[in-house]
Design a protein around this motif. Structure first.
Motif, PDB file in Angstrom:
ATOM      1  N   LYS A 149       0.803  -1.222   0.000  1.00 17.03           N
ATOM      2  CA  LYS A 149       0.000   0.000   0.000  1.00 17.03           C
ATOM      3  C   LYS A 149       0.838   1.276   0.000  1.00 17.03           C
ATOM      4  N   LYS A 150       2.092   1.171  -0.449  1.00 13.64           N
ATOM      5  CA  LYS A 150       2.956   2.338  -0.604  1.00 13.64           C
ATOM      6  C   LYS A 150       3.483   2.386  -2.030  1.00 13.64           C
ATOM      7  N   VAL A 151       3.837   3.584  -2.480  1.00 11.43           N
ATOM      8  CA  VAL A 151       4.376   3.720  -3.830  1.00 11.43           C
ATOM      9  C   VAL A 151       5.731   3.035  -3.901  1.00 11.43           C
ATOM     10  N   SER A 152       5.852   2.090  -4.818  1.00 14.50           N
ATOM     11  CA  SER A 152       7.126   1.419  -5.063  1.00 14.50           C
ATOM     12  C   SER A 152       7.844   2.076  -6.237  1.00 14.50           C
ATOM     13  N   ASP A 153       7.119   2.267  -7.330  1.00 16.21           N
ATOM     14  CA  ASP A 153       7.655   2.930  -8.523  1.00 16.21           C
ATOM     15  C   ASP A 153       6.517   3.649  -9.228  1.00 16.21           C
ATOM     16  N   LEU A 154       6.856   4.683  -9.958  1.00 14.35           N
ATOM     17  CA  LEU A 154       5.849   5.371 -10.771  1.00 14.35           C
ATOM     18  C   LEU A 154       6.508   6.008 -11.975  1.00 14.35           C
ATOM     19  N   ILE A 155       5.693   6.236 -13.005  1.00 13.10           N
ATOM     20  CA  ILE A 155       6.204   6.826 -14.240  1.00 13.10           C
ATOM     21  C   ILE A 155       5.057   7.500 -14.981  1.00 13.10           C
ATOM     22  N   SER A 156       5.384   8.531 -15.742  1.00 11.83           N
ATOM     23  CA  SER A 156       4.423   9.180 -16.622  1.00 11.83           C
ATOM     24  C   SER A 156       4.941   9.054 -18.048  1.00 11.83           C
ATOM     25  N   LEU A 157       4.156   8.424 -18.907  1.00 13.19           N
ATOM     26  CA  LEU A 157       4.528   8.240 -20.313  1.00 13.19           C
ATOM     27  C   LEU A 157       3.809   9.278 -21.168  1.00 13.19           C
ATOM     28  N   PRO A 158       4.468   9.859 -22.158  1.00 14.38           N
ATOM     29  CA  PRO A 158       3.848  10.912 -22.988  1.00 14.38           C
ATOM     30  C   PRO A 158       2.948  10.346 -24.084  1.00 14.38           C
ATOM     31  N   ILE A 159       2.059   9.448 -23.699  1.00  2.55           N
ATOM     32  CA  ILE A 159       1.124   8.838 -24.648  1.00  2.55           C
ATOM     33  C   ILE A 159      -0.274   8.842 -24.031  1.00  2.55           C
ATOM     34  N   GLY A 160      -1.266   9.233 -24.830  1.00  6.68           N
ATOM     35  CA  GLY A 160      -2.638   9.273 -24.334  1.00  6.68           C
ATOM     36  C   GLY A 160      -3.626   9.182 -25.475  1.00  6.68           C
ATOM     37  N   SER A 161      -4.891   9.340 -25.154  1.00  8.16           N
ATOM     38  CA  SER A 161      -5.952   9.111 -26.130  1.00  8.16           C
ATOM     39  C   SER A 161      -5.863  10.035 -27.338  1.00  8.16           C
ATOM     40  N   VAL A 162      -5.551  11.305 -27.105  1.00  4.61           N
ATOM     41  CA  VAL A 162      -5.541  12.272 -28.208  1.00  4.61           C
ATOM     42  C   VAL A 162      -4.308  12.110 -29.087  1.00  4.61           C
ATOM     43  N   ASN A 163      -3.114  12.090 -28.476  1.00  5.97           N
ATOM     44  CA  ASN A 163      -1.924  12.038 -29.323  1.00  5.97           C
ATOM     45  C   ASN A 163      -1.738  10.686 -30.011  1.00  5.97           C
ATOM     46  N   ILE A 164      -2.156   9.592 -29.390  1.00  5.60           N
ATOM     47  CA  ILE A 164      -2.081   8.290 -30.068  1.00  5.60           C
ATOM     48  C   ILE A 164      -3.046   8.252 -31.238  1.00  5.60           C
ATOM     49  N   SER A 165      -4.280   8.693 -30.998  1.00  4.59           N
ATOM     50  CA  SER A 165      -5.314   8.656 -32.049  1.00  4.59           C
ATOM     51  C   SER A 165      -4.942   9.531 -33.238  1.00  4.59           C
ATOM     52  N   GLN A 166      -4.405  10.711 -32.956  1.00  2.53           N
ATOM     53  CA  GLN A 166      -4.065  11.618 -34.046  1.00  2.53           C
ATOM     54  C   GLN A 166      -2.811  11.175 -34.794  1.00  2.53           C
ATOM     55  N   GLU A 167      -1.827  10.691 -34.070  1.00  2.00           N
ATOM     56  CA  GLU A 167      -0.575  10.297 -34.721  1.00  2.00           C
ATOM     57  C   GLU A 167      -0.744   9.083 -35.625  1.00  2.00           C
ATOM     58  N   PHE A 168      -1.677   8.176 -35.260  1.00  2.00           N
ATOM     59  CA  PHE A 168      -1.833   6.936 -36.022  1.00  2.00           C
ATOM     60  C   PHE A 168      -3.166   6.854 -36.771  1.00  2.00           C
ATOM     61  N   SER A 169      -3.845   7.993 -36.932  1.00  2.00           N
ATOM     62  CA  SER A 169      -5.082   8.071 -37.726  1.00  2.00           C
ATOM     63  C   SER A 169      -6.145   7.072 -37.260  1.00  2.00           C
ATOM     64  N   LEU A 170      -6.451   7.122 -35.967  1.00  2.00           N
ATOM     65  CA  LEU A 170      -7.429   6.195 -35.388  1.00  2.00           C
ATOM     66  C   LEU A 170      -8.765   6.868 -35.102  1.00  2.00           C
ATOM     67  N   GLY A 171      -9.014   8.035 -35.710  1.00  2.00           N
ATOM     68  CA  GLY A 171     -10.215   8.787 -35.388  1.00  2.00           C
ATOM     69  C   GLY A 171     -11.480   8.294 -36.038  1.00  2.00           C
ATOM     70  N   ASN A 172     -11.398   7.853 -37.309  1.00  2.00           N
ATOM     71  CA  ASN A 172     -12.606   7.462 -38.026  1.00  2.00           C
ATOM     72  C   ASN A 172     -12.508   5.999 -38.447  1.00  2.00           C
ATOM     73  N   ASN A 173     -12.439   5.729 -39.731  1.00  2.00           N
ATOM     74  CA  ASN A 173     -12.247   4.351 -40.193  1.00  2.00           C
ATOM     75  C   ASN A 173     -10.809   3.925 -39.894  1.00  2.00           C
ATOM     76  N   ILE A 174     -10.664   2.774 -39.267  1.00  2.00           N
ATOM     77  CA  ILE A 174      -9.347   2.365 -38.783  1.00  2.00           C
ATOM     78  C   ILE A 174      -8.765   1.276 -39.670  1.00  2.00           C
ATOM     79  N   ALA A 175      -7.600   1.556 -40.242  1.00  2.00           N
ATOM     80  CA  ALA A 175      -6.889   0.564 -41.045  1.00  2.00           C
ATOM     81  C   ALA A 175      -6.132  -0.368 -40.121  1.00  2.00           C
ATOM     82  N   ALA A 176      -6.082  -1.642 -40.478  1.00  2.00           N
ATOM     83  CA  ALA A 176      -5.385  -2.630 -39.658  1.00  2.00           C
ATOM     84  C   ALA A 176      -3.920  -2.251 -39.477  1.00  2.00           C
ATOM     85  N   SER A 177      -3.311  -1.704 -40.521  1.00  2.00           N
ATOM     86  CA  SER A 177      -1.899  -1.326 -40.442  1.00  2.00           C
ATOM     87  C   SER A 177      -1.682  -0.195 -39.438  1.00  2.00           C
TER      88      SER A 177
END
Length: 314
Positions: A149-177
């Motif tokens: 019940k104590k913090v052992s390790d933590l990290i913040s990764l610069p990836i989230g819903s908006v930047n992943i979706s926009q960078e890989f074109s996942l907003g509308n029709n999604i290509a398998a590639s």
């Protein structure tokens, strides 16, 4: 009586919670507001906050100010996270907010954001002694490994819903590639964290807009007259995978019609669910526990601990 205002300026939404605190530290939450401003929209590789998202954010902040400016004895804690943290024009943005709204935002580092998530989760949910906490936002994902019940390790990764979706074109029709490239990119980020594998088959507690949307969709699928509370709600991993697979098959317009999925999130939900899907799969986690509390609640708990010399019980 003190009115403690927490403003959480995220990459996708901006939220405000106002809590009345009496002299003994008792809390009464009086306001909870949310506006989808998509501040991180089109930041791109140059990491520049754009004019339209900035104006949407200022408009939301103005509406918030209209509320708290009418209150007495107000203390404001304004916290900005990943979008502002990553922005090259951070200083100009903060100066504009100060000029137009009169509020000084604190741009908190990812580890501070993760710690506030930890406080909110561990003090409001009956978690196991050892678990992993995950917060997926619009432009970052926080992971906290908890041991005894104590913090052992933590990290913040610069990836989230908006930047992943926009960078890989996942907003509308999604290509398998595109989906494959996105999942490979995120998987590399996750599997590069050596201590994360200490959470193999551990309890997973999640928060953040995308993860909570997963719970909202699952609850609606239960066809229950009374929806179970999202805070403390549990979902089997297999059911989460099924929901994710169904969403991938749909275009944006079709996703907008899914009960439990807000229309404003339909274009970023696929990118938002990739991190949790990979965590479930990589760590062989059987079940998800959802938290409705996060940064704002953690900031309140931290303030109570410092100003009133005590932490709230579970």
């Amino acid at each position: 009586m003190e009115n403690f205002v927490v403003i959480d300026l995220g990459s996708n939404s901006i939220r405000m919670t106002i809590s009345q605190i009496n002299d003994k530290g008792a809390i009464n939450v009086t306001h909870q507001l949310k506006e989808m401003v998509r501040l991180s929209e089109n930041m791109g590789s140059k990491k520049i906050l754009q004019k339209e998202p900035i104006e949407r954010t200022l408009k939301a902040l103005t509406s918030f100010k209209d509320i708290y400016s009418k209150l007495k004895n107000v203390k404001i804690e304004a916290l900005a996270t990943a979008a502002v943290r990553q922005a090259k024009n951070q200083a100009e943005f903060l100066k504009l907010v100060k000029k137009r709204i009169g509020v000084d935002f604190e741009v908190i580092p990812g580890n501070r954001e993760a710690y506030l998530d930890f406080l909110a989760v561990t003090q409001t949910l009956p978690i196991e002694d050892n678990c992993i906490i995950m917060d997926t936002g619009g432009a970052s994902t926080e992971l906290i490994l908890v041991k005894e019940k104590k913090v052992s390790d933590l990290i913040s990764l610069p990836i989230g819903s908006v930047n992943i979706s926009q960078e890989f074109s996942l907003g509308n029709n999604i290509a398998a590639s595109d989906l494959f490239k996105a999942m490979t990119f995120v998987e590399k980020k996750i599997t590069d964290i050596n201590w994360l594998f200490d959470a193999h088959k551990a309890q997973l507690v999640v928060l953040g807009g995308s993860n909570r949307t997963l719970a909202k969709i699952a609850r609606r699928q239960q066809n229950s007259d009374k929806l179970p509370s999202l805070h403390g709600y549990k979902l089997k991993s297999e059911d989460a995978f099924d929901i994710f697979a169904d969403l991938v098959d749909l275009n944006q317009a079709q996703r907008e019609k899914i009960p439990g999925l807000a229309k404003t999130r339909a274009d970023v939900i696929i990118g938002g669910l990739i991190p949790i899907s990979l965590i479930l799969r990589t760590l062989h986690i059987p079940e998800i526990l959802f938290s409705n509390n996060g940064l704002r609640e953690g900031a309140l708990l931290d303030y109570l601990d410092s100003a009133y010399q005590f932490s709230r019980p579970r």
